[in-house]
Structures are given as structure tokens and as C-alpha cells.
Enzyme design. Sequence first.
Site, short mmCIF file in Angstrom:
data_model
loop_
_atom_site.label_atom_id
_atom_site.label_comp_id
_atom_site.label_asym_id
_atom_site.label_seq_id
_atom_site.Cartn_x
_atom_site.Cartn_y
_atom_site.Cartn_z
N ASN A 10 0.67 -1.01 0.09
CA ASN A 10 -0.03 0.04 -0.12
C ASN A 10 0.36 1.34 -0.02
OD1 ASN A 10 -1.68 2.18 0.15
ND2 ASN A 10 -2.33 1.27 2.34
N LYS A 12 0.38 4.36 -0.27
CA LYS A 12 -0.11 5.37 0.26
C LYS A 12 -0.15 6.91 -0.47
CE LYS A 12 0.28 2.91 4.81
NZ LYS A 12 -0.31 3.26 6.25
N HIS A 96 -9.34 1.30 4.40
CA HIS A 96 -7.97 1.60 5.05
C HIS A 96 -8.29 2.09 6.36
CE1 HIS A 96 -4.18 2.28 6.69
NE2 HIS A 96 -3.59 1.53 6.12
N GLU A 98 -6.02 4.59 7.73
CA GLU A 98 -6.38 5.82 7.57
C GLU A 98 -8.03 6.47 6.67
OE1 GLU A 98 -2.67 5.49 5.37
OE2 GLU A 98 -2.07 5.01 7.19
N GLU A 168 -5.60 -5.11 10.52
CA GLU A 168 -4.54 -3.81 11.24
C GLU A 168 -4.77 -3.23 12.20
OE1 GLU A 168 -2.30 -2.04 6.66
OE2 GLU A 168 -3.68 -0.18 6.91
N GLY A 174 2.49 1.90 10.69
CA GLY A 174 3.76 3.33 10.40
C GLY A 174 3.84 3.81 12.20
N SER A 214 3.82 -2.44 10.60
CA SER A 214 5.34 -2.79 10.60
C SER A 214 5.73 -3.67 9.58
CB SER A 214 5.32 -2.17 11.81
OG SER A 214 5.31 -0.66 11.96
P1 13P Z 1 2.77 0.92 7.61
O1 13P Z 1 3.61 -0.84 6.94
O2 13P Z 1 4.44 1.45 7.42
O3 13P Z 1 3.22 0.35 9.03
O4 13P Z 1 1.76 0.59 6.98
C1 13P Z 1 0.31 0.16 7.04
C2 13P Z 1 -0.27 0.20 6.73
O5 13P Z 1 -1.09 1.15 7.58
C3 13P Z 1 -0.46 -0.38 5.44
O6 13P Z 1 -1.72 -0.79 4.81
#
Ligand code: 13P
Length: 250
Positions: A10, A12, A96, A98, A168, A174, A214
Site C-alpha cells: 500500500n 499510500k 483502511h 486512515e 491492521e 507506521g 510495521s
Molecule cells: P506500515 O507498514 O507503514 O506500518 O503501514 C501499514 C499499512 O497501513 C498498510 O496498509
Amino acid sequence: MARKPIIAGNWKLNCLKAEAEALAKGLVETVGTKSDVDVVLCPTFTSLDTVAKAICGTKIAMGAQDCYWQEKGAFTGEIAPSMLVDAGCKFCIIGHSERRQYFGETNETINKKAQALYAAGLTPIICVGETLQEREEGNMEKVITTQVRGCLAGLEAAKVAESVIAYEPVWAIGTGKTATKEQAQEVHALIRKTVADMFGDATAQAVRIQYGGSVKPDNAAELMAQPDIDGALVGGAALKADSFTAIINF
Ligand code: 13P
């Protein structure tokens, strides 16, 4: 039935077209012929065409990071599932954390998006996950089952079986804080049980459940070794060809 691992990047809100092209081309060289793991790249909408060209003729698939549930009309700024198909997508991430946190995504809108994606022939990657506060207050189980039930309500079992669910934990995204393999496995088993309660065992055994939060080259193997973890949804570590390649070759 053995489930084939699926590892998605992803990206982003990252990568201009030139960067997206370089990253996709780098991955074509390292994992473009890999057939024992499904590899999916999820760039921004503006890089879909660039990435589609870069991965053309390889085993790598492409997904979008969101979609709308209407096929056309007066919905300024939105993208329809058929447009994603037109751009070369096979997958689409929905729900997601976010998007739940910053853009008002709810279990109901995720459910509508899943139905629209099925209708267009796309596979949703449906994200669920609890916040740190929810976990610390002892509400993880309730939050996860409510999300899974809400997102999947009324969907066809055969479609759910072909779908991907991503667990997740919001506190692991992150932050560098990965869920331990035991914590992740516990929630994956809970998600699979919830799917079994809703759609039966065969559907629950077929659906693939990714872990995200992560994921790095050094923790991918132990996570993937868990019985209910069928892949990874990778953020930061998917933005470099070498680290994403190492995860795919877990
Ligand atoms: P990270 O791998 O940067 O923690 O992000 C995970 C994520 O949100 C994947 O959709």
C-alpha cells in the site's frame, strides 16, 4: 485447503509517476515471475496507468487504495470500480484505518464498496483493526467482530471466499510497533471464526487474511508462519524494492 499467500504494497500518498515506475520496474526484476505468492502493488490513482504498463506481462497484480460505490454520475472527485478495471486493477483496498479516521469511512460504506467491487469483478482487500485505546480498554474483540460483521453483512458467501481481509491494528501502523505473532494470530483466528459464523466453514477456510502494521523483512517470516496469517499489507517497507522484495521472499 492451502491458501496462497498474498502480499500487497500500500503505497499510500507517495510516489510521483517517475518514482512509481522505477519502483514497479525494480519489483518486476526481483519478483515479476514469482508464482507461489500473489504480489499486489497499490499506487495512487494518478500512477495506476504507469504501474499497469510497468507490470504488464508479469505475475504482479495491481490494486487501488479506495473507490466509490456508484458506477457513474454527479459524484465529483470519485472513482468507480469499472474505472479501476479499465486502469488495469484486480484489487482495491477498502476501509483502511486512515480512511476511517480522516475521511469518514464506516462499516456501511465499506460494505457498499465491497458490493460494487464484486459487481465490477474486482477483489476487495477489506481492512479492519482496533485502536490502542480500544485494545487497552479490553474492547478489541468487540471492535473487530463488529467491523467484520458490518463490512461483510449481506455479501454473497462465494464472493467473501475470494476476498481478502486485512487485519491492521491501528497502533502498529507506521509506528514500528508490530503486533507480536501471538497477538496477530489471535485476532486472525477471531476474524476467521466470525466469517465462519456468518458464512460457514468453507468460506472461512478460503478467505485470505493479511496482517498489516510495521511489517518488515525481519518480522515477515514469523508472522507468515502463523496458521491464520495468509499474507501482509505493507506500507513503509513497500516503498523500497529491496525491502518489499525481502518480505515477498519471506
Ligand atoms: P506500515 O507498514 O507503514 O506500518 O503501514 C501499514 C499499512 O497501513 C498498510 O496498509
